[in-house]
Motif scaffolding. Structure first.
Motif, PDB file in Angstrom:
ATOM      1  N   GLN A   1      -6.154   9.426  -4.346  1.00 54.17           N
ATOM      2  CA  GLN A   1      -6.298  10.801  -4.784  1.00 54.17           C
ATOM      3  C   GLN A   1      -6.101  11.771  -3.627  1.00 54.17           C
ATOM      4  OE1 GLN A   1      -6.699  11.687  -8.158  1.00 54.17           O
ATOM      5  NE2 GLN A   1      -6.071  13.635  -7.234  1.00 54.17           N
ATOM      6  N   ASP A   2      -6.605  11.396  -2.450  1.00 56.65           N
ATOM      7  CA  ASP A   2      -6.393  12.230  -1.266  1.00 56.65           C
ATOM      8  C   ASP A   2      -4.907  12.344  -0.954  1.00 56.65           C
ATOM      9  OD1 ASP A   2      -9.083  12.660  -0.964  1.00 56.65           O
ATOM     10  OD2 ASP A   2      -9.369  11.198   0.643  1.00 56.65           O
ATOM     11  N   ALA A   3      -4.168  11.233  -1.143  1.00 55.93           N
ATOM     12  CA  ALA A   3      -2.728  11.269  -0.898  1.00 55.93           C
ATOM     13  C   ALA A   3      -2.035  12.226  -1.884  1.00 55.93           C
ATOM     14  CB  ALA A   3      -2.146   9.871  -1.032  1.00 55.93           C
ATOM     15  N   ILE A   4      -2.460  12.204  -3.131  1.00 52.77           N
ATOM     16  CA  ILE A   4      -1.899  13.127  -4.137  1.00 52.77           C
ATOM     17  C   ILE A   4      -2.187  14.572  -3.756  1.00 52.77           C
ATOM     18  CG2 ILE A   4      -2.055  13.887  -6.548  1.00 52.77           C
ATOM     19  CD1 ILE A   4      -2.755  11.002  -7.279  1.00 52.77           C
TER      20      ILE A   4
ATOM     21  N   ALA B   1       0.834  -1.204   0.000  1.00 51.99           N
ATOM     22  CA  ALA B   1       0.000   0.000   0.000  1.00 51.99           C
ATOM     23  C   ALA B   1       0.869   1.254   0.000  1.00 51.99           C
ATOM     24  CB  ALA B   1      -0.933  -0.007   1.210  1.00 51.99           C
ATOM     25  N   LYS B   2       1.919   1.268   0.811  1.00 53.81           N
ATOM     26  CA  LYS B   2       2.815   2.426   0.867  1.00 53.81           C
ATOM     27  C   LYS B   2       3.519   2.634  -0.474  1.00 53.81           C
ATOM     28  CE  LYS B   2       6.599   4.535   3.469  1.00 53.81           C
ATOM     29  NZ  LYS B   2       7.301   4.975   2.230  1.00 53.81           N
ATOM     30  N   LYS B   3       3.942   1.535  -1.081  1.00 56.29           N
ATOM     31  CA  LYS B   3       4.610   1.621  -2.377  1.00 56.29           C
ATOM     32  C   LYS B   3       3.678   2.213  -3.425  1.00 56.29           C
ATOM     33  CE  LYS B   3       7.314  -1.208  -5.606  1.00 56.29           C
ATOM     34  NZ  LYS B   3       7.878  -2.557  -5.839  1.00 56.29           N
ATOM     35  N   MET B   4       2.425   1.803  -3.417  1.00 55.76           N
ATOM     36  CA  MET B   4       1.470   2.323  -4.379  1.00 55.76           C
ATOM     37  C   MET B   4       1.197   3.811  -4.139  1.00 55.76           C
ATOM     38  SD  MET B   4       0.804  -0.063  -6.535  1.00 55.76           S
ATOM     39  CE  MET B   4       2.556  -0.449  -6.311  1.00 55.76           C
ATOM     40  N   VAL B   5       1.098   4.215  -2.880  1.00 59.70           N
ATOM     41  CA  VAL B   5       0.919   5.639  -2.564  1.00 59.70           C
ATOM     42  C   VAL B   5       2.108   6.431  -3.085  1.00 59.70           C
ATOM     43  CG1 VAL B   5       0.815   7.341  -0.705  1.00 59.70           C
ATOM     44  CG2 VAL B   5      -0.586   5.271  -0.567  1.00 59.70           C
ATOM     45  N   ASP B   6       3.310   5.948  -2.837  1.00 62.53           N
ATOM     46  CA  ASP B   6       4.520   6.647  -3.287  1.00 62.53           C
ATOM     47  C   ASP B   6       4.579   6.722  -4.807  1.00 62.53           C
ATOM     48  OD1 ASP B   6       5.296   6.977  -0.671  1.00 62.53           O
ATOM     49  OD2 ASP B   6       6.695   5.294  -0.658  1.00 62.53           O
ATOM     50  N   TRP B   7       4.271   5.607  -5.488  1.00 63.01           N
ATOM     51  CA  TRP B   7       4.338   5.588  -6.954  1.00 63.01           C
ATOM     52  C   TRP B   7       3.319   6.549  -7.569  1.00 63.01           C
ATOM     53  CZ3 TRP B   7       5.155  -0.013  -9.221  1.00 63.01           C
ATOM     54  CH2 TRP B   7       6.475  -0.408  -8.952  1.00 63.01           C
ATOM     55  N   VAL B   8       2.134   6.608  -6.983  1.00 61.14           N
ATOM     56  CA  VAL B   8       1.114   7.510  -7.514  1.00 61.14           C
ATOM     57  C   VAL B   8       1.538   8.966  -7.298  1.00 61.14           C
ATOM     58  CG1 VAL B   8      -1.243   8.340  -7.170  1.00 61.14           C
ATOM     59  CG2 VAL B   8      -0.813   5.899  -7.348  1.00 61.14           C
ATOM     60  N   LYS B   9       2.083   9.260  -6.143  1.00 64.84           N
ATOM     61  CA  LYS B   9       2.553  10.622  -5.881  1.00 64.84           C
ATOM     62  C   LYS B   9       3.669  11.027  -6.836  1.00 64.84           C
ATOM     63  CE  LYS B   9       1.590  11.203  -0.930  1.00 64.84           C
ATOM     64  NZ  LYS B   9       2.217  11.385   0.392  1.00 64.84           N
ATOM     65  N   GLU B  10       4.520  10.068  -7.188  1.00 60.38           N
ATOM     66  CA  GLU B  10       5.652  10.329  -8.076  1.00 60.38           C
ATOM     67  C   GLU B  10       5.265  10.322  -9.549  1.00 60.38           C
ATOM     68  OE1 GLU B  10       8.273   7.208  -6.980  1.00 60.38           O
ATOM     69  OE2 GLU B  10       8.715   8.041  -4.992  1.00 60.38           O
ATOM     70  N   GLY B  11       4.020   9.960  -9.836  1.00 61.20           N
ATOM     71  CA  GLY B  11       3.572   9.897 -11.221  1.00 61.20           C
ATOM     72  C   GLY B  11       4.024   8.654 -11.956  1.00 61.20           C
TER      73      GLY B  11
ATOM     74  N   ARG C   1       2.718   5.615 -11.562  1.00 64.28           N
ATOM     75  CA  ARG C   1       1.506   4.856 -11.867  1.00 64.28           C
ATOM     76  C   ARG C   1       0.299   5.776 -11.696  1.00 64.28           C
ATOM     77  NH1 ARG C   1       5.104   1.863 -12.899  1.00 64.28           N
ATOM     78  NH2 ARG C   1       5.199  -0.409 -12.707  1.00 64.28           N
ATOM     79  N   THR C   2      -0.748   5.486 -12.446  1.00 70.66           N
ATOM     80  CA  THR C   2      -2.002   6.205 -12.241  1.00 70.66           C
ATOM     81  C   THR C   2      -2.725   5.584 -11.045  1.00 70.66           C
ATOM     82  OG1 THR C   2      -3.290   4.715 -13.634  1.00 70.66           O
ATOM     83  CG2 THR C   2      -2.200   6.587 -14.720  1.00 70.66           C
ATOM     84  N   PRO C   3      -3.646   6.302 -10.415  1.00 76.73           N
ATOM     85  CA  PRO C   3      -4.427   5.692  -9.334  1.00 76.73           C
ATOM     86  C   PRO C   3      -5.132   4.409  -9.786  1.00 76.73           C
ATOM     87  CG  PRO C   3      -4.716   8.062  -9.279  1.00 76.73           C
ATOM     88  CD  PRO C   3      -3.934   7.753 -10.535  1.00 76.73           C
ATOM     89  N   GLU C   4      -5.627   4.385 -11.026  1.00 72.91           N
ATOM     90  CA  GLU C   4      -6.314   3.197 -11.534  1.00 72.91           C
ATOM     91  C   GLU C   4      -5.382   1.992 -11.598  1.00 72.91           C
ATOM     92  OE1 GLU C   4      -8.483   6.793 -12.825  1.00 72.91           O
ATOM     93  OE2 GLU C   4      -6.381   6.171 -12.956  1.00 72.91           O
ATOM     94  N   GLN C   5      -4.155   2.208 -12.062  1.00 71.56           N
ATOM     95  CA  GLN C   5      -3.192   1.115 -12.123  1.00 71.56           C
ATOM     96  C   GLN C   5      -2.833   0.620 -10.729  1.00 71.56           C
ATOM     97  OE1 GLN C   5      -0.212   3.261 -14.407  1.00 71.56           O
ATOM     98  NE2 GLN C   5      -0.471   1.859 -16.130  1.00 71.56           N
ATOM     99  N   ALA C   6      -2.575   1.545  -9.833  1.00 72.96           N
ATOM    100  CA  ALA C   6      -2.198   1.163  -8.466  1.00 72.96           C
ATOM    101  C   ALA C   6      -3.315   0.384  -7.785  1.00 72.96           C
ATOM    102  CB  ALA C   6      -1.860   2.413  -7.650  1.00 72.96           C
ATOM    103  N   VAL C   7      -4.542   0.806  -8.001  1.00 71.71           N
ATOM    104  CA  VAL C   7      -5.692   0.114  -7.413  1.00 71.71           C
ATOM    105  C   VAL C   7      -5.794  -1.307  -7.951  1.00 71.71           C
ATOM    106  CG1 VAL C   7      -8.211   0.045  -7.443  1.00 71.71           C
ATOM    107  CG2 VAL C   7      -7.043   2.166  -6.850  1.00 71.71           C
ATOM    108  N   SER C   8      -5.585  -1.474  -9.251  1.00 71.40           N
ATOM    109  CA  SER C   8      -5.706  -2.814  -9.839  1.00 71.40           C
ATOM    110  C   SER C   8      -4.627  -3.743  -9.299  1.00 71.40           C
ATOM    111  CB  SER C   8      -5.629  -2.744 -11.363  1.00 71.40           C
ATOM    112  OG  SER C   8      -4.318  -2.506 -11.822  1.00 71.40           O
ATOM    113  N   TYR C   9      -3.424  -3.237  -9.014  1.00 69.74           N
ATOM    114  CA  TYR C   9      -2.369  -4.070  -8.443  1.00 69.74           C
ATOM    115  C   TYR C   9      -2.784  -4.587  -7.070  1.00 69.74           C
ATOM    116  CZ  TYR C   9       0.657  -1.774 -11.939  1.00 69.74           C
ATOM    117  OH  TYR C   9       1.204  -1.299 -13.086  1.00 69.74           O
ATOM    118  N   MET C  10      -3.262  -3.677  -6.229  1.00 64.58           N
ATOM    119  CA  MET C  10      -3.643  -4.080  -4.870  1.00 64.58           C
ATOM    120  C   MET C  10      -4.833  -5.025  -4.873  1.00 64.58           C
ATOM    121  SD  MET C  10      -3.064  -0.617  -2.581  1.00 64.58           S
ATOM    122  CE  MET C  10      -3.827   0.535  -3.733  1.00 64.58           C
ATOM    123  N   ALA C  11      -5.798  -4.767  -5.753  1.00 66.96           N
ATOM    124  CA  ALA C  11      -7.009  -5.594  -5.794  1.00 66.96           C
ATOM    125  C   ALA C  11      -6.688  -7.050  -6.114  1.00 66.96           C
ATOM    126  CB  ALA C  11      -7.993  -5.043  -6.818  1.00 66.96           C
TER     127      ALA C  11
END
Length: 224
Positions: free
Chosen positions: A218-221, A178-188, A190-200
């Protein structure tokens, strides 16, 4: 929360998180429950869920053994509800996840009318579950409360990571992922949609809510 492990967050954070379960009782009504569970999932698709799942095979987004690291950049992230329904081969806990109360209420009312003979459990905020029951014209049978975390809570991850990692009923979405996905989305990266699909795909029961997860990212961004 009324169920699904200890889904983290204040009541308001579940405004787009409604999970409806169907469960057969082992030794009582499970012998002929498979077509009923399948019908439960088929009916759910009429109300536009954001995820479907069974506790044996997972949700509408699943892992694959036939991938390589570069595949993650262009992987299909469309939920496959048909695969969940077709893959149901044994009585188990089935779930339909909705991102709005209207759809959840309509679905609960429809399932009451269908009278499938299965136990139905609603997981959301206590008020949200009460309102679903009231709309369907049924009294609440019981309620389970998650009392939160005790002890040295300073060692817990932040609230956004907790909200993401607790969305799998079996705890299969790790804090680190989860932390990795938050960091990747903030850094651009991955898109939120991609990050969500990985976790799901790591959720083994199919109750991960992509809509709520996308909002949390999105809130994290936005720095909320």
């Amino acid at each position: 929360m009324t169920n699904t492990l200890h889904r983290f967050g204040p009541a308001e954070s579940f405004r787009d998180d409604f999970i409806i379960f169907a469960i057969a009782s082992k030794g009582a009504n499970d012998a002929d429950s498979l077509p009923k569970l399948r019908k439960f999932l088929q009916i759910a698709t009429e109300y536009k869920p954001v995820n479907l799942g069974d506790a044996r095979h997972g949700g509408a987004l699943r892992p694959s053994r036939h991938m390589n690291p570069t595949s993650h950049w262009n992987r299909d992230i469309t939920p496959d509800f048909g695969a969940v329904i077709a893959g149901l081969d044994h009585p188990t806990t089935c779930a339909a996840v909705f991102d709005n109360k209207v759809a959840a209420e309509d679905f609960v009312k429809r399932i009451k009318e269908e009278d499938l003979g299965l136990s139905i459990n609603i997981s959301t905020s206590i008020d949200g579950a009460e309102e679903c029951c009231h709309y369907a014209g049924i009294p609440r049978h019981s309620v389970g409360y998650s009392l939160g975390f005790e002890g040295d809570t300073d060692k817990l991850p932040n609230a956004q990571i907790m909200m993401l990692s607790t969305m799998c009923g079996h705890g299969m979405v790790s804090h680190s992922l989860a932390k990795k996905m938050v960091d990747w989305v903030k850094e651009g990266r991955r898109t939120p949609e991609q990050a969500v699909s990985y976790m799901a795909r790591f959720c083994s029961c199919g109750v991960f809510n992509p809509a709520r997860a996308k909002r949390v990212l999105q809130d994290a961004i936005d720095g909320k």
